[in-house]
Design a protein around this motif. Structure first.
Motif, PDB file in Angstrom:
ATOM      1  N   SER A  21      22.697  35.521  30.039  1.00  0.00           N
ATOM      2  CA  SER A  21      21.730  35.335  31.127  1.00  0.00           C
ATOM      3  C   SER A  21      20.950  36.616  31.389  1.00  0.00           C
ATOM      4  O   SER A  21      19.731  36.615  31.538  1.00  0.00           O
ATOM      5  N   LYS A  22      21.674  37.735  31.446  1.00  0.00           N
ATOM      6  CA  LYS A  22      21.037  39.032  31.654  1.00  0.00           C
ATOM      7  C   LYS A  22      20.130  39.402  30.472  1.00  0.00           C
ATOM      8  O   LYS A  22      19.053  39.960  30.633  1.00  0.00           O
ATOM      9  N   THR A  23      20.595  39.087  29.251  1.00  0.00           N
ATOM     10  CA  THR A  23      19.813  39.390  28.050  1.00  0.00           C
ATOM     11  C   THR A  23      18.516  38.591  28.038  1.00  0.00           C
ATOM     12  O   THR A  23      17.456  39.099  27.652  1.00  0.00           O
ATOM     13  N   CYS A  24      18.592  37.345  28.456  1.00  0.00           N
ATOM     14  CA  CYS A  24      17.405  36.485  28.532  1.00  0.00           C
ATOM     15  C   CYS A  24      16.378  37.081  29.494  1.00  0.00           C
ATOM     16  O   CYS A  24      15.176  37.104  29.212  1.00  0.00           O
ATOM     17  N   GLU A  25      16.855  37.553  30.625  1.00  0.00           N
ATOM     18  CA  GLU A  25      15.975  38.195  31.620  1.00  0.00           C
ATOM     19  C   GLU A  25      15.316  39.434  31.023  1.00  0.00           C
ATOM     20  O   GLU A  25      14.121  39.681  31.211  1.00  0.00           O
ATOM     21  N   LEU A  26      16.088  40.218  30.278  1.00  0.00           N
ATOM     22  CA  LEU A  26      15.564  41.432  29.651  1.00  0.00           C
ATOM     23  C   LEU A  26      14.505  41.098  28.604  1.00  0.00           C
ATOM     24  O   LEU A  26      13.458  41.751  28.532  1.00  0.00           O
ATOM     25  N   MET A  27      14.748  40.062  27.799  1.00  0.00           N
ATOM     26  CA  MET A  27      13.796  39.660  26.767  1.00  0.00           C
ATOM     27  C   MET A  27      12.479  39.195  27.372  1.00  0.00           C
ATOM     28  O   MET A  27      11.401  39.463  26.849  1.00  0.00           O
ATOM     29  N   SER A  28      12.583  38.495  28.507  1.00  0.00           N
ATOM     30  CA  SER A  28      11.377  38.030  29.197  1.00  0.00           C
ATOM     31  C   SER A  28      10.537  39.209  29.672  1.00  0.00           C
ATOM     32  O   SER A  28       9.308  39.220  29.534  1.00  0.00           O
ATOM     33  N   LEU A  29      11.196  40.231  30.215  1.00  0.00           N
ATOM     34  CA  LEU A  29      10.483  41.422  30.689  1.00  0.00           C
ATOM     35  C   LEU A  29       9.884  42.201  29.521  1.00  0.00           C
ATOM     36  O   LEU A  29       8.782  42.753  29.629  1.00  0.00           O
ATOM     37  N   GLN A  30      10.591  42.250  28.402  1.00  0.00           N
ATOM     38  CA  GLN A  30      10.065  42.930  27.214  1.00  0.00           C
ATOM     39  C   GLN A  30       8.815  42.222  26.712  1.00  0.00           C
ATOM     40  O   GLN A  30       7.846  42.855  26.290  1.00  0.00           O
ATOM     41  N   TYR A  31       8.836  40.894  26.767  1.00  0.00           N
ATOM     42  CA  TYR A  31       7.679  40.092  26.361  1.00  0.00           C
ATOM     43  C   TYR A  31       6.450  40.428  27.208  1.00  0.00           C
ATOM     44  O   TYR A  31       5.343  40.619  26.692  1.00  0.00           O
ATOM     45  N   GLU A  95       6.240  37.344  18.708  1.00  0.00           N
ATOM     46  CA  GLU A  95       6.913  36.977  19.962  1.00  0.00           C
ATOM     47  C   GLU A  95       6.328  35.683  20.536  1.00  0.00           C
ATOM     48  O   GLU A  95       7.046  34.862  21.107  1.00  0.00           O
ATOM     49  N   LEU A  96       5.016  35.504  20.379  1.00  0.00           N
ATOM     50  CA  LEU A  96       4.357  34.320  20.924  1.00  0.00           C
ATOM     51  C   LEU A  96       4.735  33.056  20.164  1.00  0.00           C
ATOM     52  O   LEU A  96       4.906  31.988  20.755  1.00  0.00           O
ATOM     53  N   THR A  97       4.833  33.170  18.838  1.00  0.00           N
ATOM     54  CA  THR A  97       5.055  31.986  18.009  1.00  0.00           C
ATOM     55  C   THR A  97       6.498  31.806  17.559  1.00  0.00           C
ATOM     56  O   THR A  97       6.911  30.696  17.230  1.00  0.00           O
ATOM     57  N   GLY A  98       7.275  32.905  17.516  1.00  0.00           N
ATOM     58  CA  GLY A  98       8.663  32.799  17.087  1.00  0.00           C
ATOM     59  C   GLY A  98       9.516  32.045  18.080  1.00  0.00           C
ATOM     60  O   GLY A  98      10.328  31.185  17.720  1.00  0.00           O
ATOM     61  N   HIS A  99       9.346  32.368  19.356  1.00  0.00           N
ATOM     62  CA  HIS A  99      10.049  31.677  20.440  1.00  0.00           C
ATOM     63  C   HIS A  99       9.007  31.329  21.498  1.00  0.00           C
ATOM     64  O   HIS A  99       8.885  32.020  22.512  1.00  0.00           O
ATOM     65  N   PRO A 100       8.207  30.287  21.246  1.00  0.00           N
ATOM     66  CA  PRO A 100       7.082  29.966  22.128  1.00  0.00           C
ATOM     67  C   PRO A 100       7.472  29.860  23.597  1.00  0.00           C
ATOM     68  O   PRO A 100       8.402  29.144  23.943  1.00  0.00           O
ATOM     69  N   VAL A 101       6.781  30.615  24.419  1.00  0.00           N
ATOM     70  CA  VAL A 101       7.044  30.587  25.860  1.00  0.00           C
ATOM     71  C   VAL A 101       6.340  29.397  26.495  1.00  0.00           C
ATOM     72  O   VAL A 101       6.856  28.768  27.414  1.00  0.00           O
ATOM     73  N   ALA A 158       5.300  33.632  33.832  1.00  0.00           N
ATOM     74  CA  ALA A 158       6.075  34.757  34.372  1.00  0.00           C
ATOM     75  C   ALA A 158       7.235  34.264  35.222  1.00  0.00           C
ATOM     76  O   ALA A 158       7.091  33.326  36.007  1.00  0.00           O
ATOM     77  N   VAL A 159       8.386  34.903  35.053  1.00  0.00           N
ATOM     78  CA  VAL A 159       9.563  34.518  35.839  1.00  0.00           C
ATOM     79  C   VAL A 159       9.958  35.607  36.834  1.00  0.00           C
ATOM     80  O   VAL A 159      10.789  35.382  37.711  1.00  0.00           O
ATOM     81  N   ASP A 160       9.377  36.792  36.691  1.00  0.00           N
ATOM     82  CA  ASP A 160       9.631  37.868  37.644  1.00  0.00           C
ATOM     83  C   ASP A 160       8.543  37.824  38.711  1.00  0.00           C
ATOM     84  O   ASP A 160       7.350  37.879  38.394  1.00  0.00           O
ATOM     85  N   PRO A 161       8.895  37.696  39.987  1.00  0.00           N
ATOM     86  CA  PRO A 161       7.885  37.519  41.042  1.00  0.00           C
ATOM     87  C   PRO A 161       6.899  38.670  41.165  1.00  0.00           C
ATOM     88  O   PRO A 161       5.718  38.441  41.444  1.00  0.00           O
ATOM     89  N   THR A 162       7.360  39.918  40.977  1.00  0.00           N
ATOM     90  CA  THR A 162       6.433  41.053  41.121  1.00  0.00           C
ATOM     91  C   THR A 162       5.406  41.053  40.002  1.00  0.00           C
ATOM     92  O   THR A 162       4.237  41.388  40.213  1.00  0.00           O
ATOM     93  N   ILE A 163       5.829  40.669  38.805  1.00  0.00           N
ATOM     94  CA  ILE A 163       4.913  40.590  37.660  1.00  0.00           C
ATOM     95  C   ILE A 163       3.982  39.395  37.812  1.00  0.00           C
ATOM     96  O   ILE A 163       2.772  39.493  37.584  1.00  0.00           O
ATOM     97  N   ALA A 164       4.526  38.255  38.218  1.00  0.00           N
ATOM     98  CA  ALA A 164       3.712  37.054  38.404  1.00  0.00           C
ATOM     99  C   ALA A 164       2.637  37.283  39.462  1.00  0.00           C
ATOM    100  O   ALA A 164       1.478  36.885  39.288  1.00  0.00           O
ATOM    101  N   LEU A 303      21.963  45.238  32.517  1.00  0.00           N
ATOM    102  CA  LEU A 303      22.669  44.589  31.411  1.00  0.00           C
ATOM    103  C   LEU A 303      23.806  45.477  30.898  1.00  0.00           C
ATOM    104  O   LEU A 303      24.922  45.003  30.666  1.00  0.00           O
ATOM    105  N   ALA A 304      23.510  46.768  30.712  1.00  0.00           N
ATOM    106  CA  ALA A 304      24.536  47.707  30.228  1.00  0.00           C
ATOM    107  C   ALA A 304      25.711  47.763  31.208  1.00  0.00           C
ATOM    108  O   ALA A 304      26.881  47.780  30.806  1.00  0.00           O
TER     109      ALA A 304
END
Length: 431
Positions: A21-31, A95-101, A158-164, A303-304
């Protein structure tokens, strides 16, 4: 005799999914950290095309006598910005096409790229003066609309409110600036001809109202520095002069012979305003980039920390007594879910319970804060859909459909999104 052993796959535990779950959140922010460069390139390309459109309008309106060299140099600059956009897109392509958001985002990028393929032909028609200034404006505006829509669809993922929130501010500012560019073209046409007919005047009024709505949403989501810049633009003495010329444009029949030289003054004032709005865009984009870096760093650290906690938990022995773990979803009225800790250490069960609860509260808080940004995006989509329905059923133009929607809202004393939703729901019933 078959001696091959059947290996039983290791069954992942609660800790594994907590880390996932934490890794998914991190990947979204990296995207979104990578998406920031694409947004910046779109902002610059849109501004370049707006400048090229303005010069092309003057060139066509003067029968090729004005802005010939300016139009050429601006076209070269637009090509440079177009290449930067394409390179930024190539960097994030995997990133856009490998795991389409979002399929809508990918489709919108396709529309933007397809539109840009026709830019060369549009320029050839402008140079040969085979198109009118009005027609060229529509074609450039279509290109720009498709590019801005990419940012809109990115904001919707976007799933992070500050970014959205910052992307919502960005896309509404970009739309407001684009409407300002269209107003510049309409005003130039009217002042150049020495008079505004009713159609031109009503078009100006629509563009002004639409800008105000965009800037109102922008102000609700912008960061403090960008909002301060916006207030400076709004209070600049230039705005008073623009307002005076807007009143001239709205006075249909009162001023039959406006000085054509006013067209140059209008173009200059509106160009300065558009350039000032671009500075605000740059400020929002800078804040967006910084926020992505900050959130990514915080998520990476979290995550760490989570991995260290899970790894340190005692999983050595079974609990002397099964432990019942109740996990509340965080939503009102929720009864929660029950998990048996039979087969895991009691201390481990309690620690997982605490970590899951912490992550649940964090995700719920993000969902709650994200709601207002999503509502702003949904309101825009709903209104555009209602406008398309009115255009189709009433056989009217885009401007007329917007005016009708506003009139319905005023007559009923309701907000635009509410009226738009009612129209869409009625259309669905009548199908």
């Amino acid at each position: 005799m078959n001696t091959k052993r059947n290996t039983v796959p290791e069954i992942p535990g609660a800790g594994d999914y907590l880390i996932a779950s934490k890794t998914c959140e991190l990947m979204s922010l990296q995207y979104f950290l990578q998406m920031g460069r694409l947004v910046q390139c779109i902002s610059s390309l849109v501004h370049g095309l707006q400048r090229e459109r303005g010069a092309s309008n003057v060139f066509l309106g003067s029968s090729g006598k004005k802005f010939q060299e300016e139009r050429k140099s601006l076209a070269v600059e637009s090509d440079r910005l177009k290449r930067e956009f394409e390179l930024a897109l190539a960097e994030i392509h995997e990133e856009l096409t490998g795991h389409p958001v979002s399929s809508r985002l990918l489709n919108q990028i396709a529309s933007a790229l397809h539109g840009l393929e026709g830019l060369g032909e549009l320029r050839r028609c402008v140079v040969a003066r085979k198109v009118t200034a009005e027609s060229a404006t529509e074609d450039y505006s279509s290109l720009i609309h498709n590019l801005i829509a990419v940012v809109f669809e990115a904001a919707d993922t976007a799933v992070d409110p500050t970014i959205a929130g910052l992307l919502v501010a960005m896309v509404h500012l970009m739309n407001g600036k684009e409407l300002c560019g269209q107003e510049r073209a309409v005003g130039s046409a009217g002042f150049s001809s020495g008079a505004f007919d009713r159609a031109l005047s009503e078009r100006m009024a629509h563009l002004i109202e639409a800008q105000e709505r965009c800037f109102e949403v922008f102000a609700g989501f912008a960061d403090a520095d960008s909002l301060s810049l916006w207030q400076k633009v709004s209070s600049h003495e230039r705005e008073g002069e623009i307002e005076r010329m807007r009143r001239l444009a709205s006075s249909v029949g009162r001023f039959k012979d406006l000085d054509p030289e006013l067209a140059d003054q209008w173009f200059k004032l509106m160009t300065e305003r558009i350039d000032a709005l671009k500075q605000i865009e740059d400020s929002v984009e800078g804040c967006f980039h910084t926020r992505c870096i900050e959130r990514f760093a915080a998520a990476k650290k979290s995550l760490a920390h989570q991995e260290t906690l899970v790894a340190s938990l005692d999983t050595g022995g079974a609990a002397s007594q099964p432990l019942l773990v109740l996990c509340n979803s965080g939503s009102e009225g929720s009864t929660g879910e029950a998990f048996s800790s039979e087969g895991m250490g009691q201390q481990f069960g309690r620690s997982i319970f605490e970590l899951v609860q912490e992550q649940t509260r964090s995700l719920q808080k993000m969902t709650d804060e994200l709601q207002s940004a999503k509502e702003a995006l949904e309101d825009r989509k709903t209104q555009e859909k209602a406008v398309l329905l009115l255009m189709k059923h009433r056989k009217i133009s885009n401007d007329e459909a917007h005016r009708l929607l506003r009139k319905l809202a005023m007559d009923q004393g309701r907000k635009l999104p509410e009226v738009a939703r009612s129209l869409i729901s009625m259309a669905d019933v009548l199908k």
